[in-house]
Design an enzyme around this catalytic site. Structure first.
Site, PDB file in Angstrom:
ATOM      1  CE  LYS A 128     -21.546   1.598 -47.734  1.00 42.14           C
ATOM      2  NZ  LYS A 128     -20.219   1.626 -47.102  1.00 42.14           N
TER       3      LYS A 128
ATOM      4  CB  SER B  13     -20.261  -2.062 -46.072  1.00 41.09           C
ATOM      5  OG  SER B  13     -19.736  -0.761 -45.883  1.00 41.09           O
TER       6      SER B  13
ATOM      7  CB  SER C 265     -16.591  -0.369 -45.569  1.00 43.22           C
ATOM      8  OG  SER C 265     -17.011  -1.269 -44.567  1.00 43.22           O
TER       9      SER C 265
END
Length: 473
Positions: free
Chosen positions: A81, A156, A180
């Site tokens: 990520k 996210s 997320s």
């Protein structure tokens, strides 16, 4: 052996690699080829290092040939990520302020996964500073949902979920404050676990005592997700809330008989998180699956009074703590919704924080009491199906207008406040072919029990086996 190695589960790939039926170089190259074919349409991976990945794969193959014992993720490719620090590889946080930032160190999760044998491919796309559950930013643009390229992949960890669904990587790391990793797992028909806070330690960070934001694993199956958790979990002295259970405790068979399990079904979380009819039309029939597995299902919910206000207060405080310095130095470079959230943190009073802290404690104790009578709580992961990727957030949920980019995320973030593990598992599709996830929620520290229940449900339904039909370059 199928030609499409990118379609194999991580657990299957790990077995084939360990038996030397496949080489790490073959596996990495197959995923690099897949990235070339479909990533331009999906935009899930935003930074790549093909040469470095192939070189690392060659070293992994050599270790196996020499007879050296190999770790659990040996030879499995992964892109991290883009909020995770990666030594020698840029970490942008989706912000122009960090577009050229190259860290000198790896963060703890990155270090652990590489030590466990994972091969670094690159980075997955995120919203700006991971704020919001739709993945777009001014550095790399928008990540598209592999099941419908006009729709959001969530966020996210949207790049991570889309990369899994599209076959760009077999495992993905995520993080979860208000959904997320659960929302993108639901939107992209993959699996994501928000672990009990402290299960996966986090370092570095601006608040070492934070229980709202947690790192977590993602995969295309529950078993893959548990495999990744086994490499992420375990204590670290730099994280004061880290749990002592070693990660190897999750590298076990997940088969379990669910007969007699007491399950609570809360379709709107006690009225605090109404869901769109399209979501409930997919999820309501899934209760019969659990009943057929021997579970007793009741419509009920713990008391979540005050959870919404508590989450928003603690979240705003954490954003001010972590990013307030950027508001002072580079306000114009931040997206308006991020500015709004930091400013919400700055407006908080001592009384606000006192109320939030007291309510947070009450909610935790109430959840413990609730789980003395039930083994699991089930709820929608997301209140909406994947929405138009051109929107910042849905403008309406269950017939009610939304007023901020947080308003449609309640079914995930109300659970975040409780300090419990929550698993998003594929639960089916709308008539238009959009994925919907079911949220399995357990008592604090009952991460393994949640994984076992999700695995049993997954095995009975196999919704996650439906793959997207993507155009290839």
């Amino acid at each position: 052996m199928p030609d499409a190695l990118h379609q194999l589960d991580a657990t299957e790939l790990a077995t084939l690699l360990r038996r030397r039926d496949l080489s790490a170089r073959e596996v990495v190259q197959a995923h690099l080829d897949r990235i070339d074919q479909v990533n331009p349409a999906v935009n899930a991976l935003v930074t790549l290092d093909p040469e470095g990945a192939l070189a690392a794969a060659a070293r992994a193959d050599e270790r196996l040939v020499r007879g050296t014992a190999v770790p659990p993720l040996h030879g499995l490719p992964i892109a991290f990520k883009d909020t995770r620090l990666t030594r020698g590889m840029r970490t942008t946080h989706g912000s122009p302020l960090f577009a050229d930032h190259i860290p000198d160190d790896d963060d703890l999760v990155v270090d652990r996964l590489q030590r466990a044998g994972a091969i670094r491919l690159g980075k997955t796309n995120v919203p700006e500073f991971a704020a919001g559950s739709h993945t777009f930013n001014p550095v790399f643009g928008t990540t598209r949902n592999p099941y419908d390229l006009t729709r959001s992949a969530g966020g996210s960890s949207g790049g991570a979920a889309a990369a899994l669904a599209a076959g760009l990587q077999p495992l993905a790391d995520g993080s979860d404050m208000g959904g997320s990793l659960r929302n993108p797992a639901s939107f992209c028909n993959v699996v994501g676990l928000r672990p009990t806070p402290g299960r996966v330690p986090s370092h570095p960070g601006s608040n070492l005592w934070d229980t709202l934001s947690v790192p977590g694993p993602m995969g295309r199956t529950v078993a893959d997700t548990a495999l990744l958790l086994s490499a992420m979990a375990g204590p670290d002295p730099r994280c004061p809330i880290s749990l002592e259970t070693p990660g190897a405790a999750f590298r076990v068979p997940l088969d379990r008989n669910l007969r007699g399990l007491r399950i609570a079904w809360a379709p709107d979380l006690g009225g605090f998180a109404p869901a769109d009819p399209d979501v409930l039309a997919v999820l309501e029939p899934q209760l019969r699956v659990l009943e057929e597995l021997g579970c007793r299902v009741e419509n009920t919910c713990p008391d979540l009074t005050g959870a919404d206000e508590t989450f928003r207060t603690l979240r705003a405080h954490s954003f001010d703590l972590a990013l307030g310095y950027l508001l002072d130095s580079d306000r114009q470079a931040l997206k308006p919704s991020l500015v709004w959230n930091i400013e919400q943190g700055r407006r908080l009073t001592a009384a606000d924080l006192r109320t939030a802290t007291a309510t947070h404690s009450r909610l935790y104790l109430g959840m413990l009491d609730f789980f003395s009578g039930y083994d699991l709580l089930l709820a929608p992961v997301s209140q909406v199906v994947p929405f138009d990727a051109e929107l910042e957030y849905p403008r309406e949920v269950a017939g009610r207008p939304t007023h901020s980019y947080l308003d449609w995320m309640r079914s995930a973030y109300l659970i975040s406040v409780l300090g419990v593990p929550a698993l998003s598992v594929p639960a089916g599709f709308t008539p238009g072919g959009l994925p919907v996830g079911l949220q399995f929620i357990g008592a604090p520290r009952a991460d393994l029990a949640v994984l076992q229940a999700g695995h049993a449900y997954e095995s009975a339904t196999r919704h996650g086996r439906r793959r997207p039909d993507l155009p290839t370059a």
